[in-house]
Design a protein around this motif. Structure first.
Motif, PDB file in Angstrom:
ATOM      1  N   LEU A  90       0.616  -1.175   0.043  1.00  0.00           N
ATOM      2  CA  LEU A  90      -0.083   0.033  -0.096  1.00  0.00           C
ATOM      3  C   LEU A  90       0.732   1.087   0.073  1.00  0.00           C
ATOM      4  O   LEU A  90       0.453   2.507  -0.388  1.00  0.00           O
ATOM      5  N   CYS A  91       2.025   1.258   0.496  1.00  0.00           N
ATOM      6  CA  CYS A  91       2.809   2.433   0.683  1.00  0.00           C
ATOM      7  C   CYS A  91       3.494   2.644  -0.899  1.00  0.00           C
ATOM      8  O   CYS A  91       4.279   3.680  -0.837  1.00  0.00           O
ATOM      9  N   ILE A  92       3.251   1.763  -1.569  1.00  0.00           N
ATOM     10  CA  ILE A  92       3.786   2.166  -3.163  1.00  0.00           C
ATOM     11  C   ILE A  92       3.363   3.476  -3.716  1.00  0.00           C
ATOM     12  O   ILE A  92       4.019   4.370  -4.303  1.00  0.00           O
ATOM     13  N   THR A  93       2.047   3.670  -3.398  1.00  0.00           N
ATOM     14  CA  THR A  93       1.415   4.870  -3.948  1.00  0.00           C
ATOM     15  C   THR A  93       1.246   5.972  -2.838  1.00  0.00           C
ATOM     16  O   THR A  93       1.197   5.469  -1.722  1.00  0.00           O
ATOM     17  N   ILE A  94       1.266   7.059  -3.283  1.00  0.00           N
ATOM     18  CA  ILE A  94       0.712   8.231  -2.108  1.00  0.00           C
ATOM     19  C   ILE A  94      -0.445   8.029  -1.376  1.00  0.00           C
ATOM     20  O   ILE A  94      -0.607   8.283  -0.251  1.00  0.00           O
ATOM     21  N   ILE A  95      -1.520   7.764  -2.272  1.00  0.00           N
ATOM     22  CA  ILE A  95      -2.940   7.667  -1.621  1.00  0.00           C
ATOM     23  C   ILE A  95      -2.864   6.457  -0.721  1.00  0.00           C
ATOM     24  O   ILE A  95      -3.556   6.441   0.550  1.00  0.00           O
ATOM     25  N   GLY A  96      -1.929   5.393  -0.970  1.00  0.00           N
ATOM     26  CA  GLY A  96      -2.030   4.003   0.034  1.00  0.00           C
ATOM     27  C   GLY A  96      -1.292   4.399   1.262  1.00  0.00           C
ATOM     28  O   GLY A  96      -1.289   3.570   2.189  1.00  0.00           O
ATOM     29  N   ILE A  97      -0.424   5.403   1.648  1.00  0.00           N
ATOM     30  CA  ILE A  97       0.657   5.578   2.609  1.00  0.00           C
ATOM     31  C   ILE A  97      -0.328   5.545   3.991  1.00  0.00           C
ATOM     32  O   ILE A  97       0.227   4.747   4.647  1.00  0.00           O
ATOM     33  N   PRO A  98      -1.204   6.209   4.181  1.00  0.00           N
ATOM     34  CA  PRO A  98      -2.067   6.280   5.486  1.00  0.00           C
ATOM     35  C   PRO A  98      -2.458   4.842   5.949  1.00  0.00           C
ATOM     36  O   PRO A  98      -2.407   4.171   6.973  1.00  0.00           O
ATOM     37  N   PHE A  99      -2.896   3.767   4.759  1.00  0.00           N
ATOM     38  CA  PHE A  99      -3.299   2.698   5.110  1.00  0.00           C
ATOM     39  C   PHE A  99      -2.254   1.751   5.278  1.00  0.00           C
ATOM     40  O   PHE A  99      -2.252   0.902   6.031  1.00  0.00           O
ATOM     41  N   GLY A 100      -1.132   2.006   4.417  1.00  0.00           N
ATOM     42  CA  GLY A 100       0.077   1.290   4.882  1.00  0.00           C
ATOM     43  C   GLY A 100       0.527   1.199   6.341  1.00  0.00           C
ATOM     44  O   GLY A 100       1.151   0.418   6.917  1.00  0.00           O
ATOM     45  N   LEU A 101       0.495   2.508   6.789  1.00  0.00           N
ATOM     46  CA  LEU A 101       1.091   2.813   8.052  1.00  0.00           C
ATOM     47  C   LEU A 101       0.225   2.313   9.041  1.00  0.00           C
ATOM     48  O   LEU A 101       0.565   1.691  10.081  1.00  0.00           O
ATOM     49  N   GLN A 102      -1.093   2.167   9.051  1.00  0.00           N
ATOM     50  CA  GLN A 102      -2.076   1.280   9.948  1.00  0.00           C
ATOM     51  C   GLN A 102      -1.600  -0.141   9.747  1.00  0.00           C
ATOM     52  O   GLN A 102      -1.703  -0.720  10.969  1.00  0.00           O
ATOM     53  N   PHE A 103      -1.262  -0.477   8.667  1.00  0.00           N
ATOM     54  CA  PHE A 103      -0.920  -1.903   8.605  1.00  0.00           C
ATOM     55  C   PHE A 103       0.348  -2.158   9.413  1.00  0.00           C
ATOM     56  O   PHE A 103       0.609  -3.061  10.230  1.00  0.00           O
ATOM     57  N   PHE A 104       1.422  -1.187   9.235  1.00  0.00           N
ATOM     58  CA  PHE A 104       2.574  -1.470  10.301  1.00  0.00           C
ATOM     59  C   PHE A 104       2.171  -1.292  11.679  1.00  0.00           C
ATOM     60  O   PHE A 104       2.884  -1.892  12.523  1.00  0.00           O
ATOM     61  N   LYS A 105       1.407  -0.759  11.824  1.00  0.00           N
ATOM     62  CA  LYS A 105       0.843  -0.636  13.317  1.00  0.00           C
ATOM     63  C   LYS A 105       0.505  -1.919  13.656  1.00  0.00           C
ATOM     64  O   LYS A 105       0.832  -2.388  14.869  1.00  0.00           O
ATOM     65  N   LEU A 106      -0.424  -2.507  12.886  1.00  0.00           N
ATOM     66  CA  LEU A 106      -0.892  -3.763  13.230  1.00  0.00           C
ATOM     67  C   LEU A 106       0.155  -4.951  13.031  1.00  0.00           C
ATOM     68  O   LEU A 106       0.012  -6.038  13.949  1.00  0.00           O
ATOM     69  N   ALA A 107       1.110  -4.751  12.347  1.00  0.00           N
ATOM     70  CA  ALA A 107       2.147  -5.537  12.209  1.00  0.00           C
ATOM     71  C   ALA A 107       3.205  -5.649  13.610  1.00  0.00           C
ATOM     72  O   ALA A 107       3.653  -6.767  14.170  1.00  0.00           O
ATOM     73  N   LYS A 108       3.275  -4.458  14.084  1.00  0.00           N
ATOM     74  CA  LYS A 108       3.787  -4.461  15.370  1.00  0.00           C
ATOM     75  C   LYS A 108       3.132  -4.953  16.492  1.00  0.00           C
ATOM     76  O   LYS A 108       3.840  -5.769  17.392  1.00  0.00           O
ATOM     77  N   LEU A 109       1.665  -4.717  16.484  1.00  0.00           N
ATOM     78  CA  LEU A 109       0.981  -5.551  17.465  1.00  0.00           C
ATOM     79  C   LEU A 109       0.748  -6.858  17.570  1.00  0.00           C
ATOM     80  O   LEU A 109       0.659  -7.693  18.332  1.00  0.00           O
ATOM     81  N   SER A 110       1.078  -7.488  16.119  1.00  0.00           N
ATOM     82  CA  SER A 110       0.901  -8.753  16.001  1.00  0.00           C
ATOM     83  C   SER A 110       2.229  -9.576  16.722  1.00  0.00           C
ATOM     84  O   SER A 110       2.189 -10.695  16.871  1.00  0.00           O
ATOM     85  N   LEU A 111       3.383  -8.625  16.624  1.00  0.00           N
ATOM     86  CA  LEU A 111       4.574  -9.180  17.273  1.00  0.00           C
ATOM     87  C   LEU A 111       4.652  -9.330  18.704  1.00  0.00           C
ATOM     88  O   LEU A 111       5.040 -10.333  19.529  1.00  0.00           O
TER      89      LEU A 111
END
Length: 121
Positions: A90-111
């Motif tokens: 999702l971070c490949i496009t500018i529009i997807g960056i906010p959604f990609g950051l939310q996925f990174f937040k969930l990735a940290k939470l998954s660990l």
């Protein structure tokens, strides 16, 4: 603004993210020993479905460290890899960056989900 973000989030992969937390919770609740882990998964499923307007704060504790180690071995690594991969895509496009950051937040939470609390902004 967070309402619009959460609606778009569900369309852009958030439904699968929340569903993964629900499935992990159901699998953990099969045994009596796994019920506390499953309940934690159900709590974070709400964050997986609607992450905008919420943040995660991490605490400390011996019990949470031991539970995080068991979680990491059993479920955490594959779930974190899935969230991080979706975030990178999702971070490949500018529009997807906010959604990609939310996925990174969930990735940290998954660990390390134990000792973490959801905070509403």
């Amino acid at each position: 603004m967070s309402l619009l973000g959460n609606i778009l989030w569900l369309i852009c992969g958030g439904f699968c993210s929340g569903l993964s937390w629900l499935i992990a919770g159901v699998l953990c609740c099969i045994t009596i020993v796994g019920i506390p882990i499953g309940m934690q998964c159900f709590k974070f499923a709400a964050l997986g479905f609607c992450p905008f307007g919420k943040d995660v704060e991490y605490g400390n504790g011996t019990v949470s460290v031991l539970a995080n180690i068991v979680w990491l071995i059993v479920i955490g690594i594959p779930m974190a890899i899935g969230h991080a991969t979706a975030g990178l895509c999702l971070c490949i496009t500018i529009i997807g960056i906010p959604f990609g950051l939310q996925f990174f937040k969930l990735a940290k939470l998954s660990l390390m989900p134990f000792g973490a609390e959801i905070v509403y902004l």
